[in-house]
Design a protein around this motif. Structure first.
Motif, short mmCIF file in Angstrom:
data_model
loop_
_atom_site.label_atom_id
_atom_site.label_comp_id
_atom_site.label_asym_id
_atom_site.label_seq_id
_atom_site.Cartn_x
_atom_site.Cartn_y
_atom_site.Cartn_z
N ASP A 10 0.74 -1.12 0.09
CA ASP A 10 0.01 0.05 -0.19
C ASP A 10 0.75 1.18 0.16
O ASP A 10 0.40 2.36 -0.52
CB ASP A 10 -0.87 0.07 1.15
CG ASP A 10 -1.82 -0.96 1.19
OD1 ASP A 10 -2.49 -1.39 0.30
OD2 ASP A 10 -2.03 -1.94 2.18
N ILE A 11 2.01 1.13 0.64
CA ILE A 11 2.62 2.56 0.96
C ILE A 11 4.24 2.22 0.51
O ILE A 11 4.76 1.04 0.78
CB ILE A 11 2.87 2.83 2.36
CG1 ILE A 11 1.20 3.43 2.77
CG2 ILE A 11 3.44 4.17 2.68
CD1 ILE A 11 1.17 3.42 4.28
N GLU A 12 4.81 3.11 -0.33
CA GLU A 12 6.09 2.98 -0.59
C GLU A 12 6.75 3.94 -0.30
O GLU A 12 6.60 5.10 -0.11
CB GLU A 12 6.30 3.24 -2.41
CG GLU A 12 7.59 2.61 -2.82
CD GLU A 12 7.49 2.55 -4.20
OE1 GLU A 12 7.15 1.46 -4.84
OE2 GLU A 12 7.54 3.49 -5.16
N ASP A 13 7.87 3.55 0.86
CA ASP A 13 8.98 4.60 1.29
C ASP A 13 10.29 4.53 0.47
O ASP A 13 10.88 3.59 0.21
CB ASP A 13 9.59 4.01 2.64
CG ASP A 13 10.30 4.78 3.44
OD1 ASP A 13 10.74 5.79 2.74
OD2 ASP A 13 10.57 4.45 4.46
#
Length: 99
Positions: A10-13
């Motif tokens: 869901d989230i990309e760092d």
């Protein structure tokens, strides 16, 4: 995902371009998780990314005190037996008869 980009999280760092970290978020209104579902795509990403794949489990989401637990490299934990994975859904598709 609507644009065809389905990385499996869901989230990309992107703070470290050489080691992008993907976070898959699972949430529940309950006080904790007995289990959660991962799609084939999420499990594939977990396998491919290894240490750079993190599950973020959020419980008590509708309270003033939500709880957050991180599981790094869940695929390795599945392989070692610390987590168990089993398929629970099979997609059955009908074949079209050609006229």
């Amino acid at each position: 995902a609507q644009q065809g980009d389905k990385p499996g999280y869901d989230i990309e760092d992107r703070r470290n371009r050489q080691a992008i970290v993907g976070y898959e978020v699972k949430a529940t209104t309950g006080s904790g998780f007995l289990y959660f579902d991962l799609t084939d795509n999420e499990l594939r990403a977990a396998r491919e990314m290894g240490e750079r794949y993190v599950l973020a489990l959020v419980s008590n989401v509708k309270t003033d005190n939500p709880s957050l637990q991180f599981i790094q490299n869940p695929y390795k934990m599945i392989e070692s037996g610390d987590l168990m994975a089993r398929p629970v859904v099979h997609r059955i598709e009908m074949r079209r008869k050609e006229d």
